[in-house]
Design an enzyme around this catalytic site. Structure first.
Site, PDB file in Angstrom:
ATOM      1  N   ASP A  15     -23.990 111.545  13.885  1.00  0.00           N
ATOM      2  CA  ASP A  15     -22.679 110.897  13.973  1.00  0.00           C
ATOM      3  C   ASP A  15     -22.220 110.376  12.613  1.00  0.00           C
ATOM      4  O   ASP A  15     -23.035 110.004  11.764  1.00  0.00           O
ATOM      5  CB  ASP A  15     -22.771 109.744  14.984  1.00  0.00           C
ATOM      6  CG  ASP A  15     -21.391 109.263  15.409  1.00  0.00           C
ATOM      7  OD1 ASP A  15     -20.428 110.048  15.355  1.00  0.00           O
ATOM      8  OD2 ASP A  15     -21.287 108.083  15.798  1.00  0.00           O
ATOM      9  N   GLY A  18     -16.625 112.042  10.509  1.00  0.00           N
ATOM     10  CA  GLY A  18     -15.209 111.708  10.349  1.00  0.00           C
ATOM     11  C   GLY A  18     -15.037 110.536   9.406  1.00  0.00           C
ATOM     12  O   GLY A  18     -14.222 110.585   8.458  1.00  0.00           O
ATOM     13  N   ASN A  63     -16.596 115.523  23.702  1.00  0.00           N
ATOM     14  CA  ASN A  63     -15.859 115.773  22.452  1.00  0.00           C
ATOM     15  C   ASN A  63     -14.636 116.673  22.646  1.00  0.00           C
ATOM     16  O   ASN A  63     -13.781 116.760  21.764  1.00  0.00           O
ATOM     17  CB  ASN A  63     -16.782 116.352  21.364  1.00  0.00           C
ATOM     18  CG  ASN A  63     -17.745 115.332  20.771  1.00  0.00           C
ATOM     19  OD1 ASN A  63     -18.855 115.657  20.381  1.00  0.00           O
ATOM     20  ND2 ASN A  63     -17.323 114.072  20.698  1.00  0.00           N
ATOM     21  N   TRP A  64     -14.522 117.314  23.830  1.00  0.00           N
ATOM     22  CA  TRP A  64     -13.310 118.105  24.108  1.00  0.00           C
ATOM     23  C   TRP A  64     -12.065 117.216  24.123  1.00  0.00           C
ATOM     24  O   TRP A  64     -10.947 117.714  24.026  1.00  0.00           O
ATOM     25  CB  TRP A  64     -13.420 118.815  25.458  1.00  0.00           C
ATOM     26  CG  TRP A  64     -14.491 119.856  25.528  1.00  0.00           C
ATOM     27  CD1 TRP A  64     -15.644 119.784  26.255  1.00  0.00           C
ATOM     28  CD2 TRP A  64     -14.529 121.141  24.886  1.00  0.00           C
ATOM     29  NE1 TRP A  64     -16.398 120.937  26.092  1.00  0.00           N
ATOM     30  CE2 TRP A  64     -15.731 121.777  25.256  1.00  0.00           C
ATOM     31  CE3 TRP A  64     -13.660 121.810  24.011  1.00  0.00           C
ATOM     32  CZ2 TRP A  64     -16.092 123.044  24.796  1.00  0.00           C
ATOM     33  CZ3 TRP A  64     -14.021 123.077  23.558  1.00  0.00           C
ATOM     34  CH2 TRP A  64     -15.223 123.685  23.947  1.00  0.00           C
TER      35      TRP A  64
HETATM   36  C1  IPE Z   1     -21.871 111.633  19.735  1.00  0.00           C
HETATM   37  O1  IPE Z   1     -20.952 111.163  18.806  1.00  0.00           O
HETATM   38  C2  IPE Z   1     -21.775 113.121  19.835  1.00  0.00           C
HETATM   39  C3  IPE Z   1     -22.278 113.865  18.689  1.00  0.00           C
HETATM   40  C4  IPE Z   1     -22.821 113.373  17.629  1.00  0.00           C
HETATM   41  C5  IPE Z   1     -22.169 115.303  18.798  1.00  0.00           C
HETATM   42  P1  IPE Z   1     -19.499 110.646  19.251  1.00  0.00           P
HETATM   43  O2  IPE Z   1     -18.789 110.267  18.020  1.00  0.00           O
HETATM   44  O3  IPE Z   1     -18.853 111.660  20.125  1.00  0.00           O
HETATM   45  O4  IPE Z   1     -19.857 109.371  20.146  1.00  0.00           O
HETATM   46  P2  IPE Z   1     -18.977 108.101  20.513  1.00  0.00           P
HETATM   47  O5  IPE Z   1     -17.634 108.609  20.979  1.00  0.00           O
HETATM   48  O6  IPE Z   1     -18.858 107.259  19.283  1.00  0.00           O
HETATM   49  O7  IPE Z   1     -19.743 107.398  21.584  1.00  0.00           O
HETATM   50  C1  IPE Z   2     -20.122 113.457  14.598  1.00  0.00           C
HETATM   51  O1  IPE Z   2     -19.213 112.865  13.743  1.00  0.00           O
HETATM   52  C2  IPE Z   2     -19.811 114.899  14.866  1.00  0.00           C
HETATM   53  C3  IPE Z   2     -19.241 115.148  16.202  1.00  0.00           C
HETATM   54  C4  IPE Z   2     -19.179 114.286  17.177  1.00  0.00           C
HETATM   55  C5  IPE Z   2     -18.712 116.475  16.452  1.00  0.00           C
HETATM   56  P1  IPE Z   2     -17.870 112.233  14.264  1.00  0.00           P
HETATM   57  O2  IPE Z   2     -16.816 113.294  14.254  1.00  0.00           O
HETATM   58  O3  IPE Z   2     -18.039 111.557  15.579  1.00  0.00           O
HETATM   59  O4  IPE Z   2     -17.564 111.178  13.135  1.00  0.00           O
HETATM   60  P2  IPE Z   2     -17.116 109.674  13.316  1.00  0.00           P
HETATM   61  O5  IPE Z   2     -18.097 109.041  14.237  1.00  0.00           O
HETATM   62  O6  IPE Z   2     -15.740 109.699  13.893  1.00  0.00           O
HETATM   63  O7  IPE Z   2     -17.174 109.112  11.949  1.00  0.00           O
HETATM   64 MG    MG Z   3     -18.568 109.696  16.139  1.00  0.00          MG
END
Ligand code: IPE
Ligand code: IPE
Ligand code: MG
Length: 231
Positions: A15, A18, A63-64
């Site tokens: 995680d 982003g 994540n969708w």
């Molecule tokens: C968990 O991260 C899923 C992955 C790392 C693939 P998210 O960013 O989706 O989790 P939340 O929304 O913060 O709980």
């Molecule tokens: C984890 O990074 C990757 C996926 C969940 C696909 P994030 O995209 O959740 O990044 P943050 O948590 O928003 O920084």
């Molecule tokens: Mg995240």
């Protein structure tokens, strides 16, 4: 005593991509690209350290709900990843497996994934298990349905045996990068007795030294599984 232990099976909730990009004034996709590049580094380090199975959470069932443009980029990166690293993993004798419902992906991506899984299936130098369109609750429902279809009784052992990870057992250590203190639907059943390691380090910055730190900390944990520790 436990001695210096290497976790046989590590799960990683990757995680923070982003936020990593946004803190640099870039768009989230840039973070996902860097995050994908980091998968290669960490995979190499984990197997060099003696880890047998590495389960990486790359895309959750939830994540969708993200904007279409971000999902499109993530799908594109998955395609590139499976194509680009196949040869390398093949050379390193690593077997690729996936956990999750890949039927939701395009036929093209499904074929690429199936090819990676199929062409590495006899490799025995380590298992790289990638969670894509994966959610632990969905996995438990899937396992229970499989049991019912076979007309068997639902038991704790039976559920374990029907999870995506049945072959690889339970993760000894679950790492979450990116500072959040939650599991976000990752390996809820098989993680019942996993050691948890949370770090604020964002996934693209989680390098070999960070992985070594997590393994080192695991070495100092005392796993009791409900028992009283033997001295
Ligand atoms: C968990 O991260 C899923 C992955 C790392 C693939 P998210 O960013 O989706 O989790 P939340 O929304 O913060 O709980
Ligand atoms: C984890 O990074 C990757 C996926 C969940 C696909 P994030 O995209 O959740 O990044 P943050 O948590 O928003 O920084
Ligand atoms: Mg995240």
């Amino acid at each position: 005593m436990d001695g210096a232990k290497i976790p046989a099976h590590i799960g990683i909730i990757m995680d923070g991509n982003g936020r990593w990009a946004q803190s640099r004034g870039k768009d989230r996709s840039y973070g996902h690209r860097e995050g994908t590049a980091n998968v290669e580094r960490i995979t190499e380090r984990a197997f060099t350290r003696g880890v047998k199975t590495l389960s990486l959470f790359a895309f959750s069932s939830e994540n969708w709900a993200r904007p279409k443009a971000e999902i499109d980029e993530l799908m594109r990166l998955l395609e590139t990843y499976f194509k680009k690293f196949l040869k390398k993993l093949q050379r390193e004798n690593i077997r690729i497996t996936v956990m999750g419902d890949i039927s939701a992906f395009t036929v093209k991506l499904q074929k690429i994934i199936e090819k990676s899984v199929d062409s590495t299936k006899t490799n025995d130098g380590g298992v790289l298990n990638i969670g894509i369109n994966y959610g632990a609750r969905q996995e438990i429902a899937y396992a229970v349905n499989k049991i019912l279809e076979k007309g068997e009784k639902v038991t704790v052992e039976n559920i374990s045996a029907n999870l995506y990870t049945a072959e690889f057992g339970e993760p000894d250590l679950i790492i979450r990068t990116g500072g959040e203190l939650r599991l976000s639907n990752f390996m809820l059943y098989q993680g019942a007795y996993s050691e948890l390691y949370f770090t604020d380090v964002l996934w693209p910055d989680f390098d070999e030294t960070e992985l070594d730190k997590a393994i080192e900390e695991y070495g100092h944990r005392h796993r009791r599984f409900g028992k009283i520790e033997q001295q």
